[in-house]
Design a protein around this motif. Sequence first.
Motif, PDB file in Angstrom:
ATOM      1  N   GLU A 176      38.376  47.668  47.985  1.00 59.93           N
ATOM      2  CA  GLU A 176      38.183  46.442  48.754  1.00 59.93           C
ATOM      3  C   GLU A 176      36.972  46.586  49.687  1.00 59.93           C
ATOM      4  N   ASP A 240      41.680  40.578  44.087  1.00 60.33           N
ATOM      5  CA  ASP A 240      42.159  41.938  44.311  1.00 60.33           C
ATOM      6  C   ASP A 240      43.341  42.216  43.397  1.00 60.33           C
ATOM      7  N   GLU A 241      43.360  43.408  42.832  1.00 59.39           N
ATOM      8  CA  GLU A 241      44.440  43.830  41.947  1.00 59.39           C
ATOM      9  C   GLU A 241      44.635  42.856  40.792  1.00 59.39           C
TER      10      GLU A 241
HETATM   11 MG   LIG Z   1      42.824  47.079  47.554  1.00 61.10          MG
END
Ligand SMILES: [Mg+2]
Length: 448
Positions: A176, A240-241
């Motif tokens: 991130e 994200d993910e």
């Molecule tokens: Mg992350």
Amino acid sequence: MTPRILVIDDEERMCWALERALSHEGYQVITATRGLQGIDLAQKAEPAMVILDLKMPDIDGIEVLKAIKKINPSIPVIMITAHGTIDTAIEAMKIGATDYITKPFKLEQIKVQVKQSLHLSNLENQVDFYRQELVKKYGKIVGQSDAMKEVALLIRQVAKTGTTVLITGESGTGKEVAAVEIHKASNQADKPFVAVNCAALPEQLLESELFGHEKGAFTGATSKKKGRFEIAHKSTILLDEIGEMPISMQAKLLRVLQERCFERVGGTETIHVDVRVIATTNIDIASAISNGDFREDLYYRLNVMQISIPPLRSRKEDIPLLVNHFLEKFDPSRSKKISSVAMKILTRYNWPGNIRELQNAIERALIVCQGAEIQPVHFPKELLNSLEETTTPVINLTVGGFSLEELEKHLIIKALEKHNYNQTKAAKYLGISRPTLLYRLQKYGIKL
Ligand SMILES: [Mg+2]
Ligand SMILES: Nc1ncnc2c1ncn2[C@@H]1O[C@H](COP(=O)(O)OP(=O)(O)OP(=O)(O)O)[C@@H](O)[C@H]1O
């Protein structure tokens, strides 16, 4: 708010002409016919920009420029130069002038330059603002290992291209943070960074989160809501993910990536967006594809450029840097130091949870540690246990139940055993010099 412009020129006619022309454009203009008076006004009136004559009788324009830049380093300054003093104007640019204009000039020309300079300075301020916000929220990337230098280089190279990026890496490696770094170095850095965690929301909520919904689209949709893609228009969206995204959502996402358009949930209007997409995953997408959990076509769309962040155990030279970074972060006054034994333990551990685990360990140690120095006892047990790959753990005691001396003595004996009582090797293993080892042996009464 009308921007205030300060004009500093010893020629009154020039001041007057500029004041008239720029007021006409809607700016508020203040003037000074002496350099010192100009500096004074720059301080007191807080102008948004300055137009400054290079040659004045009382004090040289360059000196005035320096003084103004000291007051406000980011203020745009346009220099007025006479023909033949271009070299000085260039010198002024090196000191921080934004632009220069050569006399005689048309008022139209300076209007354009003023507008551009103010626009640019607004943009820069905005970028600065967002940068600071992001740094506050995400911190910065720390790491000097070759692996991290390479990551940093890739980030810089890819940032300005606007291309889709897939960031891979184990949990806690800093995916991130890397995504934020790309945004900060991109051409969209003056816009907000929008992040969506694709694993945290159930499918329906995720859909409305990403694409928004119309009023009444579903129970609870009491008003129209913009989705993250719409909010991220002209900026960056972080998915994200992404590896955890439900397969039915993947089809909808694919369309956005291919056509850059979508409809809000319950809506018919097609919304077009210009968005830079960054996705992260800590699962192996290749095996997710073969299990039927991830669409191959989506993977190709996302994997235009891949940056993989190496696990912390493969770049242990970054550990001391990171430790100091986190000590600074959680203990800004640096009231607590870290003992060399403790640091050694940190650099030896394998960090399955990567940087996040290291960060937590430091944060916790600072809380647990009552004295001025962080010692091994302040670390979680698994950190100490992992030091020996043998079946007997180094420490069976609970944290706080044993003294540092006991721990150190134990470590020394273990190291000696491991190296057949070769003191040089044991010392090297412990990361201390041989004389230090001898001193400790004596101190602890260890007889060989
Ligand atoms: Mg992350
Ligand atoms: N190189 C780095 N320098 C400083 N701090 C870092 C670095 N990498 C990660 N961190 C910090 O470690 C924590 C974890 O980072 P991040 O959330 O980016 O990891 P992640 O790879 O996205 O993890 P996950 O897969 O669990 O989501 C954050 O608090 C982040 O600020």
